[in-house]
Write a protein that holds these residues in place. Structure first.
Motif, PDB file in Angstrom:
ATOM      1  N   GLU A  16     -51.570  58.759 -17.519  1.00 41.82           N
ATOM      2  CA  GLU A  16     -50.789  57.890 -16.643  1.00 41.82           C
ATOM      3  C   GLU A  16     -50.721  56.467 -17.195  1.00 41.82           C
ATOM      4  O   GLU A  16     -49.651  55.870 -17.288  1.00 41.82           O
ATOM      5  CB  GLU A  16     -51.388  57.868 -15.243  1.00 41.82           C
ATOM      6  CG  GLU A  16     -50.666  56.912 -14.320  1.00 41.82           C
ATOM      7  CD  GLU A  16     -51.387  56.714 -12.998  1.00 41.82           C
ATOM      8  OE1 GLU A  16     -50.698  56.435 -12.014  1.00 41.82           O
ATOM      9  OE2 GLU A  16     -52.622  56.826 -12.953  1.00 41.82           O
ATOM     10  N   GLN A  17     -51.854  55.915 -17.578  1.00 39.07           N
ATOM     11  CA  GLN A  17     -51.886  54.528 -18.048  1.00 39.07           C
ATOM     12  C   GLN A  17     -51.139  54.359 -19.363  1.00 39.07           C
ATOM     13  O   GLN A  17     -50.495  53.335 -19.585  1.00 39.07           O
ATOM     14  CB  GLN A  17     -53.337  54.045 -18.172  1.00 39.07           C
ATOM     15  CG  GLN A  17     -54.040  53.908 -16.836  1.00 39.07           C
ATOM     16  CD  GLN A  17     -53.320  52.930 -15.921  1.00 39.07           C
ATOM     17  OE1 GLN A  17     -53.117  51.781 -16.261  1.00 39.07           O
ATOM     18  NE2 GLN A  17     -52.927  53.410 -14.756  1.00 39.07           N
ATOM     19  N   THR A  18     -51.207  55.346 -20.250  1.00 38.40           N
ATOM     20  CA  THR A  18     -50.471  55.267 -21.508  1.00 38.40           C
ATOM     21  C   THR A  18     -48.972  55.218 -21.240  1.00 38.40           C
ATOM     22  O   THR A  18     -48.246  54.404 -21.809  1.00 38.40           O
ATOM     23  CB  THR A  18     -50.816  56.462 -22.423  1.00 38.40           C
ATOM     24  OG1 THR A  18     -52.203  56.395 -22.745  1.00 38.40           O
ATOM     25  CG2 THR A  18     -50.005  56.427 -23.701  1.00 38.40           C
ATOM     26  N   ILE A  19     -48.510  56.065 -20.349  1.00 36.87           N
ATOM     27  CA  ILE A  19     -47.086  56.079 -20.007  1.00 36.87           C
ATOM     28  C   ILE A  19     -46.680  54.757 -19.358  1.00 36.87           C
ATOM     29  O   ILE A  19     -45.646  54.181 -19.701  1.00 36.87           O
ATOM     30  CB  ILE A  19     -46.763  57.288 -19.115  1.00 36.87           C
ATOM     31  CG1 ILE A  19     -46.900  58.579 -19.932  1.00 36.87           C
ATOM     32  CG2 ILE A  19     -45.358  57.166 -18.511  1.00 36.87           C
ATOM     33  CD1 ILE A  19     -46.869  59.843 -19.110  1.00 36.87           C
ATOM     34  N   LEU A  20     -47.490  54.250 -18.469  1.00 40.55           N
ATOM     35  CA  LEU A  20     -47.169  52.981 -17.804  1.00 40.55           C
ATOM     36  C   LEU A  20     -47.169  51.812 -18.780  1.00 40.55           C
ATOM     37  O   LEU A  20     -46.346  50.903 -18.675  1.00 40.55           O
ATOM     38  CB  LEU A  20     -48.138  52.714 -16.656  1.00 40.55           C
ATOM     39  CG  LEU A  20     -48.001  53.643 -15.458  1.00 40.55           C
ATOM     40  CD1 LEU A  20     -49.083  53.336 -14.424  1.00 40.55           C
ATOM     41  CD2 LEU A  20     -46.619  53.566 -14.845  1.00 40.55           C
ATOM     42  N   ARG A  23     -43.907  51.446 -20.655  1.00 42.89           N
ATOM     43  CA  ARG A  23     -42.747  51.167 -19.813  1.00 42.89           C
ATOM     44  C   ARG A  23     -41.931  49.961 -20.294  1.00 42.89           C
ATOM     45  O   ARG A  23     -40.718  50.070 -20.446  1.00 42.89           O
ATOM     46  CB  ARG A  23     -43.239  50.988 -18.376  1.00 42.89           C
ATOM     47  CG  ARG A  23     -42.215  50.576 -17.387  1.00 42.89           C
ATOM     48  CD  ARG A  23     -42.879  50.168 -16.089  1.00 42.89           C
ATOM     49  NE  ARG A  23     -43.570  48.915 -16.316  1.00 42.89           N
ATOM     50  CZ  ARG A  23     -44.634  48.508 -15.679  1.00 42.89           C
ATOM     51  NH1 ARG A  23     -45.161  49.230 -14.745  1.00 42.89           N
ATOM     52  NH2 ARG A  23     -45.189  47.356 -15.952  1.00 42.89           N
ATOM     53  N   PRO A  24     -42.525  48.798 -20.561  1.00 41.76           N
ATOM     54  CA  PRO A  24     -41.717  47.646 -20.968  1.00 41.76           C
ATOM     55  C   PRO A  24     -40.985  47.871 -22.296  1.00 41.76           C
ATOM     56  O   PRO A  24     -39.839  47.462 -22.440  1.00 41.76           O
ATOM     57  CB  PRO A  24     -42.734  46.507 -21.096  1.00 41.76           C
ATOM     58  CG  PRO A  24     -43.876  46.923 -20.235  1.00 41.76           C
ATOM     59  CD  PRO A  24     -43.931  48.423 -20.348  1.00 41.76           C
ATOM     60  N   ALA A  25     -41.616  48.532 -23.244  1.00 45.95           N
ATOM     61  CA  ALA A  25     -40.976  48.785 -24.537  1.00 45.95           C
ATOM     62  C   ALA A  25     -39.759  49.693 -24.393  1.00 45.95           C
ATOM     63  O   ALA A  25     -38.838  49.648 -25.202  1.00 45.95           O
ATOM     64  CB  ALA A  25     -41.983  49.398 -25.513  1.00 45.95           C
ATOM     65  N   GLY A  40     -48.893  46.899  -0.983  1.00 46.61           N
ATOM     66  CA  GLY A  40     -49.304  45.871  -1.929  1.00 46.61           C
ATOM     67  C   GLY A  40     -49.276  46.293  -3.386  1.00 46.61           C
ATOM     68  O   GLY A  40     -49.642  45.540  -4.271  1.00 46.61           O
ATOM     69  N   TRP A  41     -48.836  47.504  -3.663  1.00 45.26           N
ATOM     70  CA  TRP A  41     -48.714  47.976  -5.048  1.00 45.26           C
ATOM     71  C   TRP A  41     -47.310  47.677  -5.539  1.00 45.26           C
ATOM     72  O   TRP A  41     -46.556  46.972  -4.887  1.00 45.26           O
ATOM     73  CB  TRP A  41     -49.005  49.478  -5.113  1.00 45.26           C
ATOM     74  CG  TRP A  41     -50.446  49.779  -4.843  1.00 45.26           C
ATOM     75  CD1 TRP A  41     -51.035  49.844  -3.609  1.00 45.26           C
ATOM     76  CD2 TRP A  41     -51.472  50.010  -5.780  1.00 45.26           C
ATOM     77  NE1 TRP A  41     -52.365  50.128  -3.737  1.00 45.26           N
ATOM     78  CE2 TRP A  41     -52.667  50.241  -5.064  1.00 45.26           C
ATOM     79  CE3 TRP A  41     -51.515  50.071  -7.157  1.00 45.26           C
ATOM     80  CZ2 TRP A  41     -53.867  50.504  -5.692  1.00 45.26           C
ATOM     81  CZ3 TRP A  41     -52.714  50.352  -7.769  1.00 45.26           C
ATOM     82  CH2 TRP A  41     -53.873  50.548  -7.044  1.00 45.26           C
ATOM     83  N   SER A  42     -46.953  48.223  -6.669  1.00 51.68           N
ATOM     84  CA  SER A  42     -45.586  48.080  -7.149  1.00 51.68           C
ATOM     85  C   SER A  42     -45.061  49.461  -7.547  1.00 51.68           C
ATOM     86  O   SER A  42     -45.837  50.356  -7.853  1.00 51.68           O
ATOM     87  CB  SER A  42     -45.524  47.113  -8.347  1.00 51.68           C
ATOM     88  OG  SER A  42     -46.289  47.614  -9.419  1.00 51.68           O
ATOM     89  N   GLU A  43     -43.757  49.592  -7.507  1.00 53.12           N
ATOM     90  CA  GLU A  43     -43.122  50.844  -7.937  1.00 53.12           C
ATOM     91  C   GLU A  43     -42.686  50.648  -9.369  1.00 53.12           C
ATOM     92  O   GLU A  43     -41.961  49.706  -9.689  1.00 53.12           O
ATOM     93  CB  GLU A  43     -41.923  51.174  -7.037  1.00 53.12           C
ATOM     94  CG  GLU A  43     -41.288  52.494  -7.337  1.00 53.12           C
ATOM     95  CD  GLU A  43     -42.250  53.668  -7.195  1.00 53.12           C
ATOM     96  OE1 GLU A  43     -42.297  54.485  -8.125  1.00 53.12           O
ATOM     97  OE2 GLU A  43     -42.956  53.754  -6.178  1.00 53.12           O
ATOM     98  N   THR A  44     -43.136  51.522 -10.253  1.00 50.61           N
ATOM     99  CA  THR A  44     -42.980  51.270 -11.675  1.00 50.61           C
ATOM    100  C   THR A  44     -41.663  51.714 -12.270  1.00 50.61           C
ATOM    101  O   THR A  44     -41.244  51.170 -13.278  1.00 50.61           O
ATOM    102  CB  THR A  44     -44.123  51.933 -12.452  1.00 50.61           C
ATOM    103  OG1 THR A  44     -44.166  53.319 -12.110  1.00 50.61           O
ATOM    104  CG2 THR A  44     -45.445  51.292 -12.129  1.00 50.61           C
ATOM    105  N   PHE A  45     -41.003  52.707 -11.690  1.00 47.71           N
ATOM    106  CA  PHE A  45     -39.777  53.219 -12.284  1.00 47.71           C
ATOM    107  C   PHE A  45     -38.649  53.265 -11.271  1.00 47.71           C
ATOM    108  O   PHE A  45     -38.855  53.609 -10.114  1.00 47.71           O
ATOM    109  CB  PHE A  45     -39.981  54.645 -12.811  1.00 47.71           C
ATOM    110  CG  PHE A  45     -40.956  54.745 -13.940  1.00 47.71           C
ATOM    111  CD1 PHE A  45     -40.627  54.283 -15.201  1.00 47.71           C
ATOM    112  CD2 PHE A  45     -42.195  55.308 -13.740  1.00 47.71           C
ATOM    113  CE1 PHE A  45     -41.522  54.378 -16.242  1.00 47.71           C
ATOM    114  CE2 PHE A  45     -43.098  55.409 -14.777  1.00 47.71           C
ATOM    115  CZ  PHE A  45     -42.759  54.938 -16.031  1.00 47.71           C
TER     116      PHE A  45
END
Length: 78
Positions: A16-20, A23-25, A40-45
């Motif tokens: 999970e962390q590797t994929i996240l 994300r910016p690249a 309080g979290w964020s939605e990543t995709f």
């Protein structure tokens, strides 16, 4: 619903962390900020830009890399 079984929770977190981290690249910023979500979290995709198939493919690539002992990036929590 999609499941990919891995040996441990640590392996799951590493995938999970590797994929996240990638994300910016791939041109993806945070889709919804912590201020926009009640937990309080964020939605990543943005589901309109990232297909379920592309996420499944990324999960399979990282799971295969872990299986071969190729953890490419150090695991960091958040």
């Amino acid at each position: 619903m999609y499941e990919c079984h891995v040996p441990t929770g640590d392996d799951d977190l590493a995938i999970e962390q590797t994929i996240l981290r990638r994300r910016p690249a791939a041109g993806h910023g945070i889709h919804l900020t912590a201020a926009q979500l009640p937990n309080g979290w964020s939605e990543t995709f943005d589901a309109r830009r990232v297909t379920a198939q592309s996420l499944q493919d990324a999960i399979h690539r990282e799971a295969a890399a872990l299986e071969r002992g190729l953890c490419r990036e150090p695991l960091t929590l958040f």
